[in-house]
Design an enzyme around this catalytic site. Structure first.
Site, mmCIF file in Angstrom:
data_model
loop_
_atom_site.group_PDB
_atom_site.id
_atom_site.type_symbol
_atom_site.label_atom_id
_atom_site.label_comp_id
_atom_site.label_asym_id
_atom_site.label_seq_id
_atom_site.Cartn_x
_atom_site.Cartn_y
_atom_site.Cartn_z
ATOM 1 N N ARG A 172 0.865 -1.177 0.000
ATOM 2 C CA ARG A 172 0.000 0.000 0.000
ATOM 3 C C ARG A 172 0.900 1.225 0.000
ATOM 4 O O ARG A 172 2.120 1.113 0.051
ATOM 5 C CB ARG A 172 -1.046 -0.014 1.129
ATOM 6 C CG ARG A 172 -0.743 -0.824 2.338
ATOM 7 C CD ARG A 172 0.344 -0.281 3.184
ATOM 8 N NE ARG A 172 0.141 1.133 3.440
ATOM 9 C CZ ARG A 172 1.071 1.995 3.718
ATOM 10 N NH1 ARG A 172 2.341 1.599 3.790
ATOM 11 N NH2 ARG A 172 0.823 3.258 3.931
ATOM 12 N N GLY A 173 0.263 2.405 -0.063
ATOM 13 C CA GLY A 173 1.061 3.621 -0.232
ATOM 14 C C GLY A 173 1.177 3.896 -1.726
ATOM 15 O O GLY A 173 1.486 2.987 -2.510
ATOM 16 N N ALA A 174 0.932 5.156 -2.102
ATOM 17 C CA ALA A 174 0.793 5.471 -3.523
ATOM 18 C C ALA A 174 1.980 5.025 -4.394
ATOM 19 O O ALA A 174 1.787 4.322 -5.400
ATOM 20 C CB ALA A 174 0.520 6.968 -3.678
ATOM 21 N N ARG A 192 -7.269 -0.381 -6.866
ATOM 22 C CA ARG A 192 -7.564 0.680 -5.875
ATOM 23 C C ARG A 192 -7.757 1.988 -6.639
ATOM 24 O O ARG A 192 -6.986 2.282 -7.556
ATOM 25 C CB ARG A 192 -6.443 0.826 -4.830
ATOM 26 C CG ARG A 192 -6.424 -0.325 -3.822
ATOM 27 C CD ARG A 192 -5.522 -0.042 -2.640
ATOM 28 N NE ARG A 192 -6.134 0.876 -1.681
ATOM 29 C CZ ARG A 192 -5.472 1.387 -0.635
ATOM 30 N NH1 ARG A 192 -4.206 1.069 -0.426
ATOM 31 N NH2 ARG A 192 -6.078 2.201 0.203
ATOM 32 N N GLN A 194 -2.194 2.255 10.067
ATOM 33 C CA GLN A 194 -0.896 2.243 9.372
ATOM 34 C C GLN A 194 0.179 2.978 10.160
ATOM 35 O O GLN A 194 1.366 2.671 10.044
ATOM 36 C CB GLN A 194 -1.024 2.883 7.971
ATOM 37 C CG GLN A 194 -1.790 2.064 6.969
ATOM 38 C CD GLN A 194 -3.245 2.482 6.909
ATOM 39 O OE1 GLN A 194 -3.827 2.867 7.917
ATOM 40 N NE2 GLN A 194 -3.850 2.376 5.738
ATOM 41 N N ASP A 210 -1.839 10.672 -1.790
ATOM 42 C CA ASP A 210 -2.164 9.664 -2.810
ATOM 43 C C ASP A 210 -2.460 10.289 -4.162
ATOM 44 O O ASP A 210 -2.366 9.631 -5.195
ATOM 45 C CB ASP A 210 -3.364 8.834 -2.364
ATOM 46 C CG ASP A 210 -2.946 7.896 -1.258
ATOM 47 O OD1 ASP A 210 -2.867 8.355 -0.100
ATOM 48 O OD2 ASP A 210 -2.639 6.732 -1.559
ATOM 49 N N ASN A 227 -5.166 12.569 0.900
ATOM 50 C CA ASN A 227 -4.335 11.641 1.674
ATOM 51 C C ASN A 227 -5.233 10.864 2.629
ATOM 52 O O ASN A 227 -6.462 11.068 2.663
ATOM 53 C CB ASN A 227 -3.236 12.406 2.427
ATOM 54 C CG ASN A 227 -2.184 11.487 3.016
ATOM 55 O OD1 ASN A 227 -1.684 10.582 2.321
ATOM 56 N ND2 ASN A 227 -1.851 11.656 4.276
ATOM 57 N N LYS A 228 -4.647 10.015 3.394
ATOM 58 C CA LYS A 228 -5.374 9.135 4.324
ATOM 59 C C LYS A 228 -6.405 9.907 5.141
ATOM 60 O O LYS A 228 -6.123 11.030 5.600
ATOM 61 C CB LYS A 228 -4.342 8.441 5.226
ATOM 62 C CG LYS A 228 -4.883 7.476 6.258
ATOM 63 C CD LYS A 228 -5.790 6.403 5.674
ATOM 64 C CE LYS A 228 -5.163 5.617 4.551
ATOM 65 N NZ LYS A 228 -6.143 4.784 3.804
HETATM 66 O O1 MRU Z 1 -4.481 3.225 2.317
HETATM 67 P P1 MRU Z 1 -2.996 3.370 2.225
HETATM 68 O O2 MRU Z 1 -2.268 2.751 3.367
HETATM 69 O O3 MRU Z 1 -2.470 2.931 0.875
HETATM 70 O O4 MRU Z 1 -2.769 4.937 2.331
HETATM 71 C C1 MRU Z 1 -1.474 5.451 2.269
HETATM 72 C C2 MRU Z 1 -1.418 6.918 2.446
HETATM 73 O O5 MRU Z 1 -2.419 7.575 2.659
HETATM 74 C C3 MRU Z 1 -0.081 7.574 2.278
HETATM 75 O O6 MRU Z 1 0.009 8.716 3.077
HETATM 76 C C4 MRU Z 1 0.098 7.975 0.810
HETATM 77 O O7 MRU Z 1 -0.113 6.888 -0.035
HETATM 78 C C5 MRU Z 1 1.437 8.535 0.561
HETATM 79 S S1 MRU Z 1 2.649 7.259 0.520
HETATM 80 C C6 MRU Z 1 4.182 7.863 0.322
#
Ligand code: MRU
Length: 368
Positions: free
Chosen positions: A56-58, A93, A206, A247, A257-258
Site C-alpha cells: 500500500r502507499g501510492a 484501488r 498504518q 495519494d 491523503n489518508k
Molecule cells: O491506504 P494506504 O495505506 O495505501 O494509504 C497510504 C497513504 O495515505 C499515504 O500517506 C500515501 O499513499 C502517501 S505514501 C508515500
C-alpha cells in the site's frame, strides 16, 4: 531502509530466468508482528496484493502495478493480455494516481513493441520505475531536511524538533526512503535531534503498525498517539511541523491523503504549525483542478467494526469492537484544500501548493 541490520526495499524481482522470474514483497498486513515475504508469479497475485493491501502507499502501489504488468507478460505477451492486465490492475484501488501513472507508462512502452520483446522490456522498465522512485524519495529527503534544519535553528537548537505524521508515508509506502519520512531519515542521519509523533491512523492503523515499526527499526525516536491527540499537542506547542504524504494531488495543490489528514491540517492552521506534504511528481494528477473530483475509496465496514492485534499468547487475531447491528462507513481518504498546505516537498524542490508553483517545477508534465 533497515530491518534489523539488513537493508530492504519493499519490492524486488527474483534472480530466476526471465520466463519464470517472480516478484517479492513484504506482506504489510502482518507487520509489525510478522515479517513475511510473499512471492508473486501472476498478475492476479499483484492485483490481490494491491487490493488487500499487502502493499500500500501510492508509490509502492504504482511499482507493484508495473511489476504486475511484467508478470502478465510471462505466459502471454499478446495485445489482449496486456490490455486485460492494465484494466485489472487499474481497478485494484481507485485513489492513488501513481497506479494509473505506472500502468500508462508500462503500456506506452510495451504496446509498440513486438510481442516477443515485451517480457524483457516489461521487467526492465518496472525495475527502472522502482529505481526512479527510490531516487525521487531520496531527493525529497534532501529538500525536506532543510525545513527540519530550519525548525531546529528556530528553536535555538535547544531541543529536538517535533514532527507529526499521519498514516504511513514511510519507506514501506514507497520503494525506499518514503516521502514524509525521507526528510526525517535524512535529518536524523545528519545529526539533527528530532522526535516524531505518529498518528495511529484508524481504521487500519498504518501509523501504529507500520510507521512506528519502520522508525523503530531505523532508530528514530517516536511516540504513537491516538488520532484525536494531534490538535491538543499543537495547542500546547508540542508540534513544530507536520509532514504527511499524499495519494493524489491536483494541479492546483489540493492534497488527497489518508482519512484524517484534513483535520490535522485544520488544527495545524489554527495553531500556526507548518503543514508540509511530501510527494514525487508521479503523485500529481495534472488532469484535475479540484480536489473534490478525486475518487475517494470506500473500504469494507469490517475495517471499522473490527480490529486486529497480537494476543498475549502471540497469535494475530481480529476481534469485533462495535455492537452487532450498527452500520459503519469507511472512506479511506480525504482532501485537504491547498490553502491549508504550507508547502509541497517534491523531488525537484519545495514549492507553494499552487498551480503556478507546481507548473514552474514541472513545466513539461503540466502541459496536458
Ligand atoms: O491506504 P494506504 O495505506 O495505501 O494509504 C497510504 C497513504 O495515505 C499515504 O500517506 C500515501 O499513499 C502517501 S505514501 C508515500
Amino acid at each position: 531502509m533497515k530491518v534489523g541490520s539488513e537493508h530492504f526495499r519493499t519490492i524486488w524481482e527474483t534472480s530466476d530466468a526471465l520466463e519464470t522470474r517472480a516478484v517479492e514483497i513484504i506482506d504489510q498486513t502482518r507487520l509489525p508482528f510478522r515479517f513475511d515475504i510473499v512471492r508473486m508469479e501472476t498478475v492476479a497475485e499483484a492485483v490481490h496484493a494491491i487490493m488487500d493491501m499487502l502493499v500500500r502507499g501510492a508509490p509502492l502501489i504504482g511499482a507493484t502495478a508495473a511489476y504486475g504488468m511484467a508478470l502478465a507478460m510471462r505466459n502471454d505477451t499478446s495485445d489482449e493480455n496486456l490490455g486485460d492486465a492494465y484494466v485489472n490492475l487499474l481497478a485494484a484501488r481507485p485513489t492513488a494516481v501513481n497506479l494509473r501513472w505506472a500502468l500508462d507508462d508500462m503500456k506506452n512502452i510495451l504496446m509498440p513493441l513486438e510481442p516477443h520483446q515485451r517480457l524483457k522490456a516489461a521487467f526492465a522498465r518496472a525495475a527502472e520505475i522502482c529505481d526512479e522512485d527510490a531516487a525521487q524519495c531520496s531527493a525529497i529527503g534532501d529538500h525536506g531536511l532543510e525545513l527540519i534544519r530550519g525548525a531546529y535553528e528556530k528553536c535555538g537548537r535547544s531541543r529536538p524538533v517535533n514532527i507529526l505524521t499521519h498514516c504511513n508515508a514511510g519507506w514501506l509506502a514507497t520503494v525506499d526512503w518514503g516521502t514524509a519520512t525521507a526528510p526525517i531519515y535524512k535529518a536524523f542521519a545528519a545529526g539533527i535531534p528530532l522526535h516524531v509523533w505518529v498518528d495511529e491512523t484508524r481504521p487500519r492503523n498504518q501509523g501504529a503498525s507500520l510507521t512506528a515499526w519502520e522508525l523503530g527499526q531505523n532508530g528514530v525516536p517516536h511516540t504513537v498517539i491516538v488520532d484525536n491527540a494531534g490538535g491538543h499537542l499543537m495547542q500546547h506547542g508540542k508540534v513544530d511541523m507536520c509532514i504527511v504524504g499524499t495519494d493524489r494531488t491536483t494541479r492546483t495543490g489540493d492534497v488527497c491523503n489518508k482519512i484524517g489528514t484534513y483535520l490535522k491540517a485544520l488544527a495545524a492552521s489554527d495553531n500556526s504549525v507548518p503543514f508540509y506534504v511530501a510527494l514525487p511528481g508521479t503523485t500529481i494528477d495534472w488532469s484535475l483542478r479540484n480536489g473534490k473530483d478525486i475518487p475517494i475509496e470506500e473500504r469494507a465496514e469490517t475495517e471499522v467494526t473490527e480490529i486486529s492485534g497480537l494476543t498475549r499468547g502471540g497469535d494475530i487475531e481480529t476481534i469485533r469492537i462495535v455492537a452487532s447491528g450498527s452500520n459503519a462507513l469507511n472512506p479511506a481518504f480525504d482532501v485537504t484544500p491547498a490553502e491549508y498546505v504550507t508547502a509541497l516537498i517534491t523531488e525537484r524542490g519545495v514549492c507553494e501548493a499552487s498551480e503556478i508553483a507546481l507548473a514552474a517545477l514541472y513545466p513539461k508534465e503540466s502541459k496536458i
